[in-house]
Design a protein around this motif. Sequence first.
Motif, mmCIF file in Angstrom:
data_model
loop_
_atom_site.group_PDB
_atom_site.id
_atom_site.type_symbol
_atom_site.label_atom_id
_atom_site.label_comp_id
_atom_site.label_asym_id
_atom_site.label_seq_id
_atom_site.Cartn_x
_atom_site.Cartn_y
_atom_site.Cartn_z
ATOM 1 N N MET A 118 0.340 -19.912 10.382
ATOM 2 C CA MET A 118 0.505 -18.195 10.366
ATOM 3 C C MET A 118 1.380 -18.329 9.151
ATOM 4 N N THR A 119 1.236 -16.781 8.765
ATOM 5 C CA THR A 119 1.852 -16.647 6.889
ATOM 6 C C THR A 119 2.711 -15.552 7.332
ATOM 7 N N ALA A 120 3.839 -15.183 6.141
ATOM 8 C CA ALA A 120 4.508 -14.392 6.328
ATOM 9 C C ALA A 120 3.778 -12.989 5.553
ATOM 10 N N THR A 121 2.608 -12.792 5.384
ATOM 11 C CA THR A 121 1.933 -11.980 4.264
ATOM 12 C C THR A 121 1.669 -11.091 4.741
ATOM 13 N N PRO A 122 1.685 -9.901 4.693
ATOM 14 C CA PRO A 122 1.686 -8.839 4.986
ATOM 15 C C PRO A 122 0.351 -8.294 5.335
ATOM 16 N N ASP A 123 -0.816 -7.700 6.263
ATOM 17 C CA ASP A 123 -1.871 -7.652 6.312
ATOM 18 C C ASP A 123 -1.967 -6.013 5.476
ATOM 19 N N ILE A 124 -3.218 -6.152 4.726
ATOM 20 C CA ILE A 124 -2.900 -5.120 3.406
ATOM 21 C C ILE A 124 -4.478 -4.004 3.480
ATOM 22 N N ASP A 125 -4.155 -2.912 4.255
ATOM 23 C CA ASP A 125 -5.737 -2.411 4.735
ATOM 24 C C ASP A 125 -5.833 -1.115 3.673
ATOM 25 N N ASP A 126 -6.994 0.037 4.435
ATOM 26 C CA ASP A 126 -7.246 1.285 3.076
ATOM 27 C C ASP A 126 -5.932 1.887 3.847
ATOM 28 N N PHE A 127 -5.583 2.000 5.234
ATOM 29 C CA PHE A 127 -3.954 2.428 5.132
ATOM 30 C C PHE A 127 -2.521 2.793 4.649
ATOM 31 N N THR A 128 -2.640 1.327 4.747
ATOM 32 C CA THR A 128 -1.127 -0.072 4.528
ATOM 33 C C THR A 128 -1.237 0.350 2.852
ATOM 34 N N ARG A 129 -2.425 0.197 1.962
ATOM 35 C CA ARG A 129 -2.190 0.018 0.722
ATOM 36 C C ARG A 129 -1.545 1.156 -0.121
ATOM 37 N N PRO A 130 -1.139 2.378 -0.163
ATOM 38 C CA PRO A 130 -0.520 2.838 -0.826
ATOM 39 C C PRO A 130 1.313 2.169 -0.702
ATOM 40 N N PHE A 131 1.550 2.329 0.396
ATOM 41 C CA PHE A 131 2.931 1.041 0.889
ATOM 42 C C PHE A 131 3.093 0.382 0.100
ATOM 43 N N TRP A 132 2.222 -0.221 -0.506
ATOM 44 C CA TRP A 132 2.155 -1.942 -1.188
ATOM 45 C C TRP A 132 2.080 -1.721 -2.260
ATOM 46 N N ASP A 133 1.300 -0.740 -2.734
ATOM 47 C CA ASP A 133 1.424 -0.589 -4.288
ATOM 48 C C ASP A 133 2.769 -0.148 -4.823
ATOM 49 N N ALA A 134 2.999 1.343 -3.856
ATOM 50 C CA ALA A 134 4.435 1.641 -3.911
ATOM 51 C C ALA A 134 5.167 0.700 -5.462
ATOM 52 N N ALA A 135 5.376 -0.222 -3.463
ATOM 53 C CA ALA A 135 6.473 -1.238 -3.793
ATOM 54 C C ALA A 135 5.828 -1.994 -5.252
ATOM 55 N N ALA A 136 4.985 -2.582 -4.847
ATOM 56 C CA ALA A 136 5.253 -3.287 -6.443
ATOM 57 C C ALA A 136 5.508 -2.112 -7.480
ATOM 58 N N ASP A 137 4.991 -1.363 -7.134
ATOM 59 C CA ASP A 137 5.558 -0.306 -9.086
ATOM 60 C C ASP A 137 7.247 0.169 -8.498
ATOM 61 N N GLY A 138 7.806 -0.638 -7.351
ATOM 62 C CA GLY A 138 9.605 -0.161 -7.087
ATOM 63 C C GLY A 138 9.696 0.895 -6.561
ATOM 64 N N GLU A 139 8.863 1.367 -5.548
ATOM 65 C CA GLU A 139 9.151 2.705 -5.368
ATOM 66 C C GLU A 139 8.711 1.967 -2.854
ATOM 67 N N LEU A 140 9.507 3.016 -2.681
ATOM 68 C CA LEU A 140 10.005 3.001 -1.105
ATOM 69 C C LEU A 140 8.669 4.100 -0.788
ATOM 70 N N LEU A 141 7.802 4.107 0.170
ATOM 71 C CA LEU A 141 7.234 4.977 0.487
ATOM 72 C C LEU A 141 7.521 5.258 2.603
ATOM 73 N N ILE A 142 7.287 6.186 2.383
ATOM 74 C CA ILE A 142 7.476 6.822 4.045
ATOM 75 C C ILE A 142 6.605 7.774 4.283
ATOM 76 N N ARG A 143 6.562 7.709 5.435
ATOM 77 C CA ARG A 143 5.353 9.137 6.249
ATOM 78 C C ARG A 143 6.275 10.440 6.273
ATOM 79 N N ARG A 144 5.294 11.407 6.027
ATOM 80 C CA ARG A 144 6.735 12.384 6.330
ATOM 81 C C ARG A 144 5.667 13.379 7.038
ATOM 82 N N CYS A 145 5.806 14.169 8.091
ATOM 83 C CA CYS A 145 4.993 14.916 9.147
ATOM 84 C C CYS A 145 4.806 16.569 8.156
#
Length: 144
Positions: free
Chosen positions: A1-28
């Motif tokens: 078991m690994t602690a590395t998150p599963d990155i898929d097409d849906f969550t990729r924007p979150f992880w790409d933003a984190a790599a750039d030092g930004e936190l993303l959330i979802r807004r309705c």
Amino acid sequence: MTATPDIDDFTRPFWDAAADGELLIRRCGACALAHHYPREFCPHCWSDDVDWARASGRATLYTWSVVHRNDLPPFGDRVPYTAAVVDLAEGPRMMTEIVACEEKDLRIGMELMVCFRREGDTPAVPVFRPAARRAAHVTATEAP
């Protein structure tokens, strides 16, 4: 078991933003409420009119627990560490880790700021530190 998150097409924007030092959330778009963890629908009104939004990175401490034993990699090398739930300034609660703060200094309601844990080639992970001690990222050696 690994602690590395599963990155898929849906969550990729979150992880790409984190790599750039930004936190993303979802807004309705229908009810204007924010939510976290990322979902393809709004948990408040069930609309599918949701999109990524940049969060301020500000939060307050809701609760925490100091973990002294964890056998799962990579957490075993980090003990003790502070697992926490924070209230993001935008409204949602988020599970995270508090860094750069002694347990004796933690207070419910204390102001926090996001920073990002970067370890090797694993994705940058949002963690929080006291707002008075801002930093863009935390490396494995900086985290207490």
